[in-house]
Design an enzyme around this catalytic site. Structure first.
Site, PDB file in Angstrom:
ATOM      1  N   TYR A 140      40.860   0.287  34.985  1.00 56.13           N
ATOM      2  CA  TYR A 140      41.753   0.102  33.824  1.00 56.13           C
ATOM      3  C   TYR A 140      42.304   1.398  33.257  1.00 56.13           C
ATOM      4  O   TYR A 140      43.081   1.361  32.292  1.00 56.13           O
ATOM      5  CB  TYR A 140      41.007  -0.683  32.734  1.00 56.13           C
ATOM      6  CG  TYR A 140      40.564  -2.063  33.219  1.00 56.13           C
ATOM      7  CD1 TYR A 140      41.498  -3.002  33.634  1.00 56.13           C
ATOM      8  CD2 TYR A 140      39.213  -2.403  33.292  1.00 56.13           C
ATOM      9  CE1 TYR A 140      41.103  -4.243  34.108  1.00 56.13           C
ATOM     10  CE2 TYR A 140      38.804  -3.638  33.751  1.00 56.13           C
ATOM     11  CZ  TYR A 140      39.760  -4.564  34.160  1.00 56.13           C
ATOM     12  OH  TYR A 140      39.365  -5.796  34.630  1.00 56.13           O
TER      13      TYR A 140
ATOM     14  N   ASN B  97      47.605 -10.136  26.575  1.00 53.67           N
ATOM     15  CA  ASN B  97      46.657  -9.932  27.684  1.00 53.67           C
ATOM     16  C   ASN B  97      45.364 -10.643  27.296  1.00 53.67           C
ATOM     17  O   ASN B  97      44.585 -10.125  26.504  1.00 53.67           O
ATOM     18  CB  ASN B  97      46.399  -8.433  27.891  1.00 53.67           C
ATOM     19  CG  ASN B  97      45.477  -8.166  29.073  1.00 53.67           C
ATOM     20  OD1 ASN B  97      44.872  -9.083  29.627  1.00 53.67           O
ATOM     21  ND2 ASN B  97      45.365  -6.907  29.449  1.00 53.67           N
TER      22      ASN B  97
ATOM     23  N   HIS C 122      48.822  -8.039  32.467  1.00 57.08           N
ATOM     24  CA  HIS C 122      47.542  -7.490  32.921  1.00 57.08           C
ATOM     25  C   HIS C 122      47.760  -6.049  33.333  1.00 57.08           C
ATOM     26  O   HIS C 122      48.790  -5.718  33.945  1.00 57.08           O
ATOM     27  CB  HIS C 122      46.991  -8.297  34.102  1.00 57.08           C
ATOM     28  CG  HIS C 122      46.648  -9.699  33.716  1.00 57.08           C
ATOM     29  ND1 HIS C 122      45.490 -10.016  33.040  1.00 57.08           N
ATOM     30  CD2 HIS C 122      47.329 -10.858  33.870  1.00 57.08           C
ATOM     31  CE1 HIS C 122      45.467 -11.314  32.809  1.00 57.08           C
ATOM     32  NE2 HIS C 122      46.570 -11.861  33.295  1.00 57.08           N
TER      33      HIS C 122
HETATM   34  C1  DQA Z   1      42.695  -7.822  32.812  1.00 56.28           C
HETATM   35  C2  DQA Z   1      42.263  -8.487  34.127  1.00 56.28           C
HETATM   36  C3  DQA Z   1      41.132  -9.484  33.878  1.00 56.28           C
HETATM   37  O1  DQA Z   1      40.708 -10.046  35.107  1.00 56.28           O
HETATM   38  C4  DQA Z   1      39.947  -8.810  33.232  1.00 56.28           C
HETATM   39  O2  DQA Z   1      38.952  -9.757  32.922  1.00 56.28           O
HETATM   40  C5  DQA Z   1      40.340  -8.029  32.018  1.00 56.28           C
HETATM   41  C6  DQA Z   1      41.521  -7.178  32.101  1.00 56.28           C
HETATM   42  C7  DQA Z   1      43.759  -6.739  33.058  1.00 56.28           C
HETATM   43  O3  DQA Z   1      44.427  -6.372  32.105  1.00 56.28           O
HETATM   44  O4  DQA Z   1      43.883  -6.242  34.179  1.00 56.28           O
HETATM   45  O5  DQA Z   1      39.642  -8.027  31.013  1.00 56.28           O
HETATM   46  O6  DQA Z   1      43.261  -8.805  31.965  1.00 56.28           O
END
Ligand code: DQA
Length: 144
Positions: free
Chosen positions: A22, A73, A99
């Site tokens: 992330y 998100n 995402h």
């Molecule tokens: C997310 C992707 C999801 O699978 C994960 O649970 C997240 C972050 C993303 O921004 O890439 O919490 O939403």
């Protein structure tokens, strides 16, 4: 145009949470990036982050009389929350799902988004720029 930026579960920990996936930017950094892009697009933005499903649903309900669009998100709720999907379908406001990571290229349980099916569109895989791209989308395609 007023847009609510709604961050879901665990996104308050961005910057320290799995940075290899992330990135290292905090939620505050990302909100600043969004705020700058919004200013250029003449969009007014408000920000919210909730870890609980009910709080996200309440925020979507409240958005129906206060915003022209929601950029959301949902975090992991995307993959299984029919309650959030129903909330999106229940409001007249367009919702764009974003995402940071490319959920289509991740584990099998992340490849499906039940909430995206209720959204106007979705953007995934561009890191924090996913939010900025979503803002451009709402600026150009108002209405659900
Ligand atoms: C997310 C992707 C999801 O699978 C994960 O649970 C997240 C972050 C993303 O921004 O890439 O919490 O939403």
């Amino acid at each position: 145009m007023r847009v609510l930026i709604l961050h879901g579960a665990n996104l308050n920990l961005l910057g320290e949470r799995q940075p290899e996936i992330y990135g290292t930017q905090t939620l505050t950094d990302i909100n600043e990036l969004i705020r700058t892009a919004a200013r250029e697009l003449h969009i007014e933005v408000d920000f919210a982050q909730h870890n609980s499903e009910g709080a996200i649903i309440d925020a979507l309900h409240a958005a129906r009389s206060a915003y022209d669009a929601v950029v959301m998100n949902p975090g992991a709720y995307s993959h299984y929350s029919y309650a959030i999907a129903d909330a999106i379908a229940s409001i007249p406001v367009p919702v764009i799902e974003v995402h940071l990571s490319n959920i289509a290229s991740r584990e099998a349980h992340r490849r499906i988004s039940v909430t995206a099916s209720a959204c106007t569109g979705s953007i995934s895989g561009f890191g924090p720029r996913s939010y900025v791209l979503a803002l451009h989308a709402v600026a150009q395609t108002p209405g659900k």
